[in-house]
Design a protein around this motif. Structure first.
Motif, PDB file in Angstrom:
ATOM      1  N   ILE A 254      45.530  55.787  15.217  1.00 13.77           N
ATOM      2  CA  ILE A 254      45.547  55.333  13.824  1.00 13.77           C
ATOM      3  C   ILE A 254      44.833  56.336  12.919  1.00 13.77           C
ATOM      4  N   ARG A 267      48.943  48.508  15.778  1.00  8.14           N
ATOM      5  CA  ARG A 267      48.865  47.539  14.678  1.00  8.14           C
ATOM      6  C   ARG A 267      49.549  46.226  15.053  1.00  8.14           C
ATOM      7  N   ALA A 307      42.110  49.670  14.904  1.00  2.20           N
ATOM      8  CA  ALA A 307      43.105  48.936  14.120  1.00  2.20           C
ATOM      9  C   ALA A 307      42.461  47.796  13.348  1.00  2.20           C
ATOM     10  N   ASN A 311      41.982  47.508   9.084  1.00  2.00           N
ATOM     11  CA  ASN A 311      42.382  46.321   8.339  1.00  2.00           C
ATOM     12  C   ASN A 311      41.277  45.799   7.429  1.00  2.00           C
TER      13      ASN A 311
END
Length: 492
Positions: A254, A267, A307, A311
């Motif tokens: 990521i 994800r 991940a 977020n």
């Protein structure tokens, strides 16, 4: 789990088991079918066509009374029928003898021997009849009919001779053979039977393909598909990571390749994990483990934590695999000080926990092993630490030792955290996976989900709506996920 164990123990095989075996080893089954069909075709189309011609004789009984002009009684007729039946049994061997076949060779001028000719000549007696069928196989249909007729005639001469005794009396054989059906040249070959051979080859190939696929599945000691794992562990598959070098770097995908397919895999796993986590105390603590080593649990742990941090969640990644610390290596950070020092109160959380990538992403390395890992991870201090960080962070990811090395993951999960089991396709041993399933079942631990690693990368579809690109190409230029433009062309 019970059905899987039954199959593995050999106590029963269902149609579903065969179907799953063929589905997993479909290439093997198809290759087996092709090999069988090629062999059948080679056998069928390389053989010399053989033509079969058949002549037929009728055996009758000539009694001594009939020969002299008197009528025969019922008893004599019955004994005559029995005599013919006993004699007919010898004709299949009689037609192969030199006394029958040598005249055939002489009459037709054949360039062969009695032994060679005998291989293509057969005689049979249809059940319940007084008939004798003479069949001849030969590559030449006309010659087959000629030989069949000649054999029939010479067999008749051998069976029904008229001889004379020394005193000059005529002796007539009680058996009379009459040719009732001449042999004619056949229009089509009798062998090879192409349709029959191909049908038989197809049937044998399909059956043999299923058997080979099933045997290969039984002999395969590693899991190859998601179904191999779910048959043993009753938990949903939350995500799958492909086999790609992108995961081998010292930076999560990521961060290194945010626009890549691999980043989207992580994800998706993150989203699915968020949905299945229950609303219970310590449920935001996710314990990651695997059955054995080299299944990619650490790679998944660091990428999943990244991940969650991407977020916007506040995340703590803990390396609890103090026997073989890997998190610090995977992230390229210093790992000399960490969990073992924090639990034993040799350092503060400020010194042990490091910030990584973003302010909301924290990492607690394993540190150096200073005491028995089991005692350390089962201590009250460890339990207190888990409770404390579960309240301070949105998500806590704990990377633990494989279940076959230690049951640390089960100890953590027993206290309330959720267990995420990683399985490496082509790596995880079926036997060890079953042992892990038994242990979790015994401890009444239900994994929140499964994550598959080392899956095969799917080829992108030409008509796909998106395409993926690495963050940089060979020239260092950035790429991004873009909408695929319409392929319709406009005419001027």
């Amino acid at each position: 789990m019970d059905e899987a164990e039954q199959v593995q123990d050999g106590n029963g095989v269902t149609i579903l088991d065969l179907f799953n075996a063929v589905r997993k080893h479909v290439i093997t089954a198809v290759v087996t079918l092709v090999i069988v069909m090629v062999a059948i075709c080679a056998y069928t189309f390389t053989r010399t066509p053989q033509y079969t011609a058949t002549s037929e004789l009728l055996a009758t009984y000539r009694s001594s009374a009939a020969a002299s002009g008197a009528s025969s009684n019922a008893s004599e007729l019955s004994s005559g029928a029995n005599y013919i039946n006993s004699q007919i049994q010898t004709y299949p061997q009689l037609v192969k003898t030199e006394s029958v076949l040598q005249p055939v060779i002489d009459d037709l001028g054949l360039d062969t021997t009695v032994k060679e000719l005998a291989e293509g000549v057969t005689a049979s007696n249809p059940d319940g009849t007084m008939l004798v069928d003479i069949s001849v196989n030969d590559p030449d249909p006309k010659q087959a009919s000629s030989i069949a007729n000649s054999v029939a005639e010479n067999l008749r001469k051998q069976v029904t001779p008229t001889i004379y005794s020394d005193e000059g009396d005529k002796i007539i054989s009680p058996v009379n053979l009459t040719v009732v059906q001449q042999a004619y040249a056949p229009a089509s070959p009798s062998s090879p039977n192409v349709k029959l051979n191909l049908a038989a080859g197809l049937a044998v190939g399909v059956i043999l393909g299923i058997v080979v696929a099933f045997i290969k599945d039984l002999l395969d000691t590693r899991v190859r598909r998601d179904s191999d794992v779910t048959a043993v562990i009753d938990a949903p598959v939350l995500g799958s990571l492909s086999r790609n070098e992108a995961y081998a770097g010292t930076s999560p995908v990521i961060i290194s390749r945010p626009a890549s397919r691999e980043a989207e895999e992580i994800r998706r796993l993150r989203t699915n994990v968020m949905f299945v986590l229950p609303d219970e105390p310590l449920s935001n603590v996710i314990v990651v483990t695997s059955t054995g080593p080299s299944e990619g649990k650490t790679t998944l742990s660091v990428n999943l934590a990244t991940a969650f941090a991407e977020n916007g969640s506040k995340v703590l990644l803990i390396d609890a695999d103090v026997r073989n610390p890997s998190v610090s290596k995977a992230l390229g950070i210093e790992g000399a000080v960490g969990l073992t020092h924090l639990i034993t109160n040799r350092v503060s959380s400020h010194d042990a926990i490091q910030r990584y990538w973003k302010p909301n992403f924290h990492v607690l390395p394993a540190g150096k092993q200073t005491m028995n890992p089991s005692i350390l991870l089962n201590s009250r201090a460890m339990k207190a630490l888990v409770e404390q960080v579960s309240g301070a962070y949105d998500y806590v990811i704990i990377d633990t030792a494989p279940m076959q090395v230690a049951n640390d993951a089960a100890v953590f999960a027993k206290e309330g955290p959720e267990l995420l089991l990683v399985a490496g396709l082509g790596v995880t041993e079926k036997k060890l996976l079953r042992q892990t399933g038994h242990e979790l079942s015994t401890l009444s631990i239900d994994p929140v989900g499964l994550a598959m690693n080392y899956g095969e990368t799917e080829k992108p579809q030409k008509g796909g709506y998106y395409y993926y690109g690495d963050e940089s190409d060979d020239n260092g230029k950035k790429r991004q996920i873009q909408h695929k433009k319409s392929e319709k062309t406009k005419k001027d």
